[in-house]
Write a protein that holds these residues in place. Structure first.
Motif, short mmCIF file in Angstrom:
data_model
loop_
_atom_site.label_atom_id
_atom_site.label_comp_id
_atom_site.label_asym_id
_atom_site.label_seq_id
_atom_site.Cartn_x
_atom_site.Cartn_y
_atom_site.Cartn_z
N LEU A 284 97.00 38.61 140.35
CA LEU A 284 97.27 37.51 141.27
C LEU A 284 96.32 37.65 142.45
N PRO A 285 95.93 36.52 143.05
CA PRO A 285 95.02 36.62 144.19
C PRO A 285 95.70 37.29 145.38
N GLY A 286 95.01 38.23 145.98
CA GLY A 286 95.53 38.92 147.15
C GLY A 286 94.61 38.69 148.33
N PRO A 287 94.80 39.43 149.41
CA PRO A 287 93.97 39.25 150.59
C PRO A 287 92.52 39.68 150.34
N ASP A 288 91.60 39.01 151.00
CA ASP A 288 90.17 39.35 150.93
C ASP A 288 89.63 39.38 149.50
N SER A 289 90.01 38.42 148.70
CA SER A 289 89.53 38.25 147.32
C SER A 289 89.86 39.44 146.42
N VAL A 290 90.94 40.16 146.71
CA VAL A 290 91.37 41.28 145.89
C VAL A 290 92.38 40.76 144.87
N ARG A 291 92.31 41.28 143.66
CA ARG A 291 93.28 40.90 142.63
C ARG A 291 94.38 41.95 142.59
N ILE A 292 95.62 41.50 142.57
CA ILE A 292 96.76 42.41 142.51
C ILE A 292 97.32 42.35 141.09
N ARG A 293 97.36 43.50 140.42
CA ARG A 293 97.84 43.54 139.04
C ARG A 293 98.28 44.95 138.70
N TYR A 294 98.88 45.07 137.52
CA TYR A 294 99.23 46.39 137.02
C TYR A 294 97.95 47.14 136.67
N ALA A 295 97.97 48.44 136.83
CA ALA A 295 96.82 49.25 136.45
C ALA A 295 96.83 49.44 134.94
N ALA A 296 95.66 49.46 134.37
CA ALA A 296 95.52 49.77 132.95
C ALA A 296 95.78 51.26 132.78
N PRO A 297 96.12 51.74 131.58
CA PRO A 297 96.44 53.15 131.41
C PRO A 297 95.37 54.10 131.94
N GLY A 298 94.11 53.83 131.73
CA GLY A 298 93.05 54.69 132.24
C GLY A 298 92.96 54.65 133.75
N GLU A 299 93.20 53.48 134.33
CA GLU A 299 93.16 53.33 135.78
C GLU A 299 94.35 54.03 136.44
N ASP B 162 95.80 56.76 135.63
CA ASP B 162 95.53 58.20 135.78
C ASP B 162 94.65 58.46 137.00
N GLY B 163 93.65 57.62 137.20
CA GLY B 163 92.78 57.77 138.36
C GLY B 163 93.51 57.55 139.67
N VAL B 164 94.38 56.55 139.70
CA VAL B 164 95.17 56.26 140.90
C VAL B 164 96.11 57.43 141.19
N ALA B 165 96.74 57.97 140.18
CA ALA B 165 97.65 59.10 140.37
C ALA B 165 96.90 60.31 140.93
N ALA B 166 95.69 60.55 140.45
CA ALA B 166 94.89 61.67 140.95
C ALA B 166 94.51 61.47 142.41
#
Length: 73
Positions: free
Chosen positions: A27-42, A44-48
């Motif tokens: 979904l469109p968020g502030p400053d042209s950022v997309r807000i969505r669920y992270a993909a499985p690979g992403e 892991d990176g966010v958790a780290a």
């Protein structure tokens, strides 16, 4: 006699029905950022990144606590 009900004010942001497809695409968020669920690979990176940030925060707090300066800028 009929029961009187108060009409609720509408949301200032409006109502959006979220579908699975919208959440996956984002979904469109502030400053042209997309807000969505992270993909499985992403995810892991966010958790780290979050763990590293929490470790840095804990280290900073533990270094300042013994001197009595915790909570001061």
């Amino acid at each position: 006699m009929a029961k009187k009900t108060k009409k609720r004010a509408g949301s200032s942001t409006g109502l959006v029905r979220l579908t699975k497809q919208k959440v996956l695409e984002g979904l469109p968020g502030p400053d042209s950022v997309r807000i969505r669920y992270a993909a499985p690979g992403e995810a892991d990176g966010v958790a780290a990144l979050l763990k590293a940030a929490a470790d840095d925060l804990e280290t900073g707090i533990s270094k300042r606590s013994p001197t009595g300066s915790a909570g001061r800028g």
